[in-house]
Design a protein around this motif. Sequence first.
Motif, short mmCIF file in Angstrom:
data_model
loop_
_atom_site.label_atom_id
_atom_site.label_comp_id
_atom_site.label_asym_id
_atom_site.label_seq_id
_atom_site.Cartn_x
_atom_site.Cartn_y
_atom_site.Cartn_z
N ASP A 90 -10.58 1.96 3.72
CA ASP A 90 -9.57 1.68 4.51
C ASP A 90 -9.57 2.22 6.17
OD1 ASP A 90 -8.58 4.32 4.18
OD2 ASP A 90 -7.25 3.72 2.84
N LYS B 73 -4.66 -0.82 -7.84
CA LYS B 73 -3.44 0.07 -8.41
C LYS B 73 -4.19 0.73 -9.42
CE LYS B 73 0.64 -1.43 -8.52
NZ LYS B 73 1.82 -2.34 -9.28
N GLY C 81 -7.32 -5.43 -3.10
CA GLY C 81 -6.15 -4.48 -3.39
C GLY C 81 -6.24 -3.68 -4.66
N THR D 152 -1.49 3.06 -4.95
CA THR D 152 -1.93 1.54 -4.52
C THR D 152 -2.69 1.51 -3.16
OG1 THR D 152 0.01 0.58 -5.70
CG2 THR D 152 -1.12 -0.82 -4.33
N LEU D 153 -3.94 1.24 -3.19
CA LEU D 153 -4.74 1.27 -1.94
C LEU D 153 -5.20 -0.15 -1.63
CD1 LEU D 153 -5.42 3.72 -3.60
CD2 LEU D 153 -6.59 4.21 -1.58
N ALA D 154 -5.55 -0.36 -0.68
CA ALA D 154 -6.03 -1.83 0.00
C ALA D 154 -7.38 -1.35 0.98
CB ALA D 154 -5.07 -2.66 0.70
N GLY D 155 -8.24 -2.28 1.01
CA GLY D 155 -9.56 -2.08 2.17
C GLY D 155 -10.71 -2.93 1.61
N VAL E 257 0.88 -1.21 0.26
CA VAL E 257 0.01 0.01 -0.12
C VAL E 257 0.78 1.26 -0.14
CG1 VAL E 257 -1.52 1.28 1.37
CG2 VAL E 257 -1.70 -1.17 1.25
N THR E 258 0.50 2.23 -0.95
CA THR E 258 1.35 3.56 -1.04
C THR E 258 0.49 4.54 -0.49
OG1 THR E 258 0.57 3.94 -3.23
CG2 THR E 258 2.47 2.46 -3.10
N HIS E 259 -0.71 4.62 -0.44
CA HIS E 259 -1.68 5.63 0.13
C HIS E 259 -2.83 5.17 0.82
CE1 HIS E 259 0.75 7.37 -3.31
NE2 HIS E 259 0.42 8.43 -2.99
N LEU E 260 -3.17 6.22 1.65
CA LEU E 260 -4.64 5.98 2.30
C LEU E 260 -5.61 6.83 1.49
CD1 LEU E 260 -3.43 6.20 6.02
CD2 LEU E 260 -3.97 4.05 4.59
#
Length: 507
Positions: free
Chosen positions: A79, A119, A117, A58-61, A32-35
């Motif tokens: 997230d 991108k 996830g 790149t985010l995940a949640g 992950v690179t950003h919120l």
Amino acid sequence: MERSEQELVRRENLRRIREMGIEPFPAATFPVTHLATDILEQAEFDDENKATNFGEVTLAGRVMAVRVMGKAAFAGLQDSSGRIQIYVSRDDIAPGEDKALYNDLFKKYLDLGDFIGIKGFVFRTRTGEVSVHVQEFTFLGKALRPLPVVKTDEDGNTYDAFSDPEARYRMRYVDLTVNPQYKEIFRKRSRLITAMRSFLDDLGLMEVETPILQPIHGGAAARPFATHHNTLDVPMYLRIANELYLKRLIVAGFDGVYEFAKMFRNEGMDRTHNPEFTAVEFYVAYKDYNWMMDTCEALLEHAVKSVGENGSTRVTVGDNEIDFKGPYRRLTMADAIMEYTGEDINGADEAELRAICQRLHIHVDKTMGRGKLIDEIFGEKVEGHLIQPTFITDYPVEMSPLTKKHRSKEGLVERFELMVNGKEIANAYSELNDPIDQRERFEEQLKLADRGDDESMPMDEDFLRALEYGMPPTAGIGIGIDRLVMLLTGQKSIQEVLFFPQMKPEA
């Protein structure tokens, strides 16, 4: 266990995902690179509505909403920071001939609450909503139970809220997922503790740890939780306080020690009491309770600024605005009782105090000694009036078996409690360091135990032995973290500031 229709559908989707050769619970790291909130708050756009200050993100949640429109879809990705809209195009995430990643996995087998996830790049939709255009999509975790679906309309009205307190406290993992606004309470709690720890470190104190399992439940007037140590074949108790161990370390030669500690008291549960609670206690050699009052003011002013709006020391609790900026009012216990009841307790013996309680319509019983009677008067008739931070000082000796006798007032001790919004937040002493006096105080506590007081302190021979080796003049204090967080976040129930409060067994 009988499963709901939705749970059965999700297990079928799980099976289908595995049939596609995709692991629904992958073990690999996802970078992950950003919120979400960083993007929402910081994105800047050019004339074509593409973000100029974000490249690939790149985010995940969790997927919290999906709106499919044929070959494309919008979804809400949540997230740890918040929720952001994502745009998913079939030809972007499945560019070849095989469109199963979109047509099957995303459209059919993806359920609300699943972890993914993504991108992609940041853009702004025609309606002005900051979004992420997904170019790569990864499945990260399957939710086999459906989350409550909380809906909010354009006017801000909420429907189907997950709001039942018992359900929220019992399933905090669901509560904080569908009611993310409550996370701010716990973020403030964390910032408060960090600020307090920083202040104590800067004061030159050392953070220590003391036993939770103790052979004697000393340091406070409370009923303990009892257990049994099988190997030693002795009874043990969860600590009701860490005070006596911290003072042993002052005897050992440390000038100042502190501990953020869990305490356990086998008592009632209500909106301001939980059997397991958090307090910070610290003890400083060569100081007294006057120094501690000044230090307590400075500590709380510093800590409250860390969670207040724009560094403010003011907080609003119900109809009251409370200011933690020092100096605080200082009032003796006798003067406080006189001010709010008109009764003079100075020099009153047990019989006279019982008569005062009768006049004030305060229920008491025969197990209560002089200290407990005064405590009842104060708690019933005075405590609730003390809204702004107020130091109540100079307690009767019977109420304070671990406190040094007052240097100039007979029958009193050098103790204070900090009262805020009608509740005790801190308790502090000039610590009793005379082992002969301390033994006599413990003996008085044993007499109260014989009368049926199950909160009286037991004799602690090892602590007395430590005092006999010599302890310098010392100031000590305990500050209740849970009640302080309640104040600073405007909560009326202690359960709101605990991740996992004690609950009755689930039926």
